[in-house]
Motif scaffolding. Structure first.
Motif, mmCIF file in Angstrom:
data_model
loop_
_atom_site.group_PDB
_atom_site.id
_atom_site.type_symbol
_atom_site.label_atom_id
_atom_site.label_comp_id
_atom_site.label_asym_id
_atom_site.label_seq_id
_atom_site.Cartn_x
_atom_site.Cartn_y
_atom_site.Cartn_z
ATOM 1 N N PHE A 1 -1.754 5.459 -6.753
ATOM 2 C CA PHE A 1 -0.690 5.521 -7.515
ATOM 3 C C PHE A 1 0.150 6.880 -7.105
ATOM 4 C CE2 PHE A 1 -1.521 1.853 -10.133
ATOM 5 C CZ PHE A 1 -0.459 0.966 -10.315
ATOM 6 N N VAL B 1 0.650 6.864 -3.492
ATOM 7 C CA VAL B 1 2.116 6.010 -3.497
ATOM 8 C C VAL B 1 2.985 6.242 -3.843
ATOM 9 C CG1 VAL B 1 0.751 3.168 -3.556
ATOM 10 C CG2 VAL B 1 1.696 4.053 -5.597
ATOM 11 N N PHE C 1 1.796 -7.721 7.835
ATOM 12 C CA PHE C 1 2.536 -7.273 6.982
ATOM 13 C C PHE C 1 2.952 -6.372 7.437
ATOM 14 C CE2 PHE C 1 4.229 -5.672 3.328
ATOM 15 C CZ PHE C 1 5.097 -6.209 2.472
ATOM 16 N N VAL D 1 5.211 3.941 5.229
ATOM 17 C CA VAL D 1 5.018 2.754 3.991
ATOM 18 C C VAL D 1 2.948 2.499 4.622
ATOM 19 C CG1 VAL D 1 5.234 0.184 3.831
ATOM 20 C CG2 VAL D 1 7.007 2.411 3.309
ATOM 21 N N LYS E 1 0.896 5.036 4.212
ATOM 22 C CA LYS E 1 0.432 4.940 2.420
ATOM 23 C C LYS E 1 -0.562 3.353 2.374
ATOM 24 C CE LYS E 1 4.573 5.593 0.908
ATOM 25 N NZ LYS E 1 5.767 5.724 -0.729
ATOM 26 N N SER F 1 2.079 -4.964 0.060
ATOM 27 C CA SER F 1 1.046 -4.025 0.475
ATOM 28 C C SER F 1 1.090 -2.347 -0.300
ATOM 29 C CB SER F 1 0.607 -3.345 1.518
ATOM 30 O OG SER F 1 0.615 -4.516 2.575
ATOM 31 N N ASP F 2 0.574 -1.765 -0.469
ATOM 32 C CA ASP F 2 0.055 -0.608 -0.951
ATOM 33 C C ASP F 2 1.645 0.040 -0.300
ATOM 34 O OD1 ASP F 2 -1.472 -0.880 -3.330
ATOM 35 O OD2 ASP F 2 -2.632 -0.409 -1.312
ATOM 36 N N GLY F 3 2.349 0.560 -1.310
ATOM 37 C CA GLY F 3 3.059 1.647 -0.952
ATOM 38 C C GLY F 3 4.404 1.709 -0.552
ATOM 39 N N VAL F 4 5.019 0.060 -0.639
ATOM 40 C CA VAL F 4 6.226 -0.828 -0.117
ATOM 41 C C VAL F 4 6.967 -0.219 -1.160
ATOM 42 C CG1 VAL F 4 6.719 -2.655 0.292
ATOM 43 C CG2 VAL F 4 5.024 -2.598 1.572
ATOM 44 N N VAL G 1 7.147 4.005 -6.786
ATOM 45 C CA VAL G 1 6.472 3.533 -7.850
ATOM 46 C C VAL G 1 6.997 3.664 -9.062
ATOM 47 C CG1 VAL G 1 6.271 6.538 -8.677
ATOM 48 C CG2 VAL G 1 3.799 4.809 -8.047
ATOM 49 N N VAL H 1 4.944 0.059 -11.100
ATOM 50 C CA VAL H 1 4.545 0.814 -12.678
ATOM 51 C C VAL H 1 4.995 -0.694 -13.839
ATOM 52 C CG1 VAL H 1 4.484 2.099 -14.971
ATOM 53 C CG2 VAL H 1 4.060 2.896 -11.920
ATOM 54 N N TYR I 1 3.396 -3.593 -13.568
ATOM 55 C CA TYR I 1 2.583 -3.658 -13.791
ATOM 56 C C TYR I 1 2.221 -3.631 -15.867
ATOM 57 C CZ TYR I 1 -2.223 -2.821 -11.185
ATOM 58 O OH TYR I 1 -2.963 -2.834 -10.705
ATOM 59 N N LEU J 1 -3.415 -2.814 -4.239
ATOM 60 C CA LEU J 1 -4.345 -2.704 -6.012
ATOM 61 C C LEU J 1 -2.844 -2.018 -6.490
ATOM 62 C CD1 LEU J 1 -6.195 -2.826 -7.461
ATOM 63 C CD2 LEU J 1 -7.006 -0.584 -7.430
ATOM 64 N N THR J 2 -2.433 -1.091 -5.872
ATOM 65 C CA THR J 2 -0.744 -0.916 -6.877
ATOM 66 C C THR J 2 -0.031 -1.768 -6.830
ATOM 67 O OG1 THR J 2 -0.497 0.580 -4.859
ATOM 68 C CG2 THR J 2 -1.190 2.003 -5.690
#
Lengths: 312, 204
Positions: free
Chosen positions: A83, A86, A125, A167, A170, B4-7, B10, B14, B17, B97-98
């Protein structure tokens, strides 16, 4: 679309632009041809397509700093670390995070084929971001725009490319960390780490059981596909294929619903009373906690430098 | 298509989630704990079905199946979808995962909505079940694509172009899911209709 006098516009000359386009085209064609050749060599057309599911903990028996790290602390460190990654905004620091992830994979001694397969899964993607964001994001004053010959209607925004690259970096940094985090211990042990962090045990049991039966149904699907081929099924873009596959999915779901009863009865006859027995949790050592401290500090440090020194 | 992650920002990841955990807790309450293994086994079959690629011209597409999962599992479909997506992320890196919370909302909420719609409109005949199956099959994917676009749009104006392209890319999948969904649910209606009226724990 172009506003603000400060916007820099760089028009690329036709010659170099055409050369670049030809090179890209050649590269794509070569890649496509290589992929086709590999697939043709690999597969007998009469066989079922490759629906194989990778086993996550094949390399759990190796020895590395990640393998001997207590799962609860490992997951408890790397999950929040992801986290923090990101949350980064600036390209160089995202690049540094990617380097740290590469180092983590190296330290975990996982064969590179595994993490590379993860990166390949995200290609479509992420490529979409790299192409679409620079062409469609709104132009801000002070931006640099590249104008390709014959494509003047679509200015290519350099800031958009930087954003898309951020992006991508990350996403890759976090994807690479999945292997050291989740593949360096047997899956039940890793998931036990999630339980220690407060995830409902029932949920973890369901994940384990689902994971187990994925392989069973994958085999079942291969068998069904083989028998369909034996009866002359030839998939194509037509209504008959959709009807056959619709029926095939229906059969798969019916078999799975029927199997649930038998699985449940088998589990009960082996003493299942609503919870799986779990092994004793390994005691945490000072070394485990120190690794956790290093991981979280590294993530926080990256976030702090990202906010204090935003380059690009 | 999974995020995906990072798009996403945050804060959005969260928040998603938190909402997903609330949804999972609600789903867990809806079912007897002794029946959870059954839902887990059924989840595996959805997972495997979503790996199958159907030919589409020179390329191929795989199905997302939120509508069919919703029609077959009803209120517990959210739980099933979340577990399936966690495993897809774990095994294949389909979805970060995030971003698991966001992906679970993107697929789980359409599944819940389609479950309700299917029960409401399926009727008693084979043709009405086929039609309701087609609507839920295509509708689930359409809703998921719209949610994907909304989630991408939360990342800022820079990503609105990607959001539009993502919706456009889902149109052929919506059509295929609609036809396959119609055939799948019609097949189940003919062969084992009790699966469409009850949860898996009551199927036998």
């Amino acid at each position: 679309m172009i506003k603000g006098l400060e916007t820099r516009i760089i028009a690329l000359p036709l010659g170099p632009a055409l050369l670049l386009a030809a090179l890209l085209l050649l590269l794509c064609l070569a890649g496509f041809a290589a992929l086709r050749k590999k697939r043709a060599q690999k597969r007998d057309p009469a066989e079922a397509p490759d629906w194989s599911v990778p086993v996550i903990d094949t390399h759990a028996g190796l020895s590395s700093p990640f393998h001997i790290w207590a799962p609860a602390v490992k997951v408890g460190t790397l999950f929040p670390y992801c986290f923090l990654i990101v949350s980064l905004r600036s390209l160089p620091w995202c690049g540094l995070a990617l380097l740290i992830s590469l180092l983590a994979v190296h330290l975990a001694k996982i064969p590179w084929q595994r993490p590379l397969r993860r990166l390949a899964a995200m290609t479509g993607f992420l490529l979409m971001f790299l192409v679409i964001v620079p062409l469609t994001s709104p132009v801000q004053p002070g931006d640099t725009l590249l104008l390709f010959p014959l494509l003047e209607a679509w200015p290519f925004r350099v800031a958009g490319l930087v954003l898309a690259l951020t992006v991508v970096l990350k996403a890759c940094a976090v994807a690479l960390l999945m292997e050291p985090m989740l593949a360096t211990a047997p899956l039940p042990v890793t998931l036990q780490g999630f339980t220690a962090l407060g995830v409902h045990p029932a949920l973890i049991e369901m994940v384990l059981l689902s994971h187990r039966y994925i392989f069973v149904f994958q085999q079942e699907m291969v068998r069904m596909h083989r028998s369909m081929r034996a009866r002359g099924f030839n998939p194509g873009t037509n209504p008959a294929t959709l009807r056959t596959m619709g029926n095939c999915f229906g059969m798969l779901f019916i078999r799975s619903f029927e199997r649930t009863e038998r699985v449940f009865e088998a589990m009960q006859s082996r003493g299942f009373r609503g919870a799986f027995p779990t092994g004793a949790r390994p005691a945490l050592t000072a070394r485990d906690l120190a690794k956790g401290g290093i991981g979280i500090s590294l993530g926080l440090l990256l976030l702090i430098v990202d906010r204090l020194f935003p380059i690009l | 298509m999974h995020i995906s992650d990072g798009v996403l920002p945050v804060t959005v990841s969260v928040a998603c989630y938190a909402l997903t955990l609330a949804g999972v807790a609600w789903s867990l309450k809806k079912v007897d704990s002794a029946d959870l293994p059954k839902i887990a086994v059924v989840t595996s079959s959805f997972f495997v079905a979503s790996l199958i690629h159907l030919p589409l011209g020179p390329t191929s597409v795989h199905l997302l199946l939120p509508g069919i999962v919703g029609a077959l599992l009803g209120p517990v479909s959210f739980l099933s979808v979340t577990i399936g997506l966690f495993l897809q992320s774990l095994l294949f890196q389909f979805g970060g995962l995030t971003a698991l919370g966001a992906n679970a909302l993107m697929m789980g909420l359409p599944a819940l909505a389609c479950g309700l719609l299917f029960q409401r409109f399926r009727g008693q005949t084979r043709s009405s079940n086929s039609l309701a199956g087609a609507l839920t099959g295509g509708g689930g994917t359409l809703l998921a694509a719209l949610m994907l676009a909304v989630l991408l749009a939360t990342a800022g104006e820079d990503f609105w172009g990607v959001a539009k392209i993502a919706i456009a890319a889902h149109i052929p999948v919506v059509l295929i899911e609609s036809v396959v969904g119609g055939f799948t649910l019609s097949f189940i209606f003919r062969v084992k209709p009790e699966m469409l009226t009850s949860k898996p724990d009551e199927a036998d």
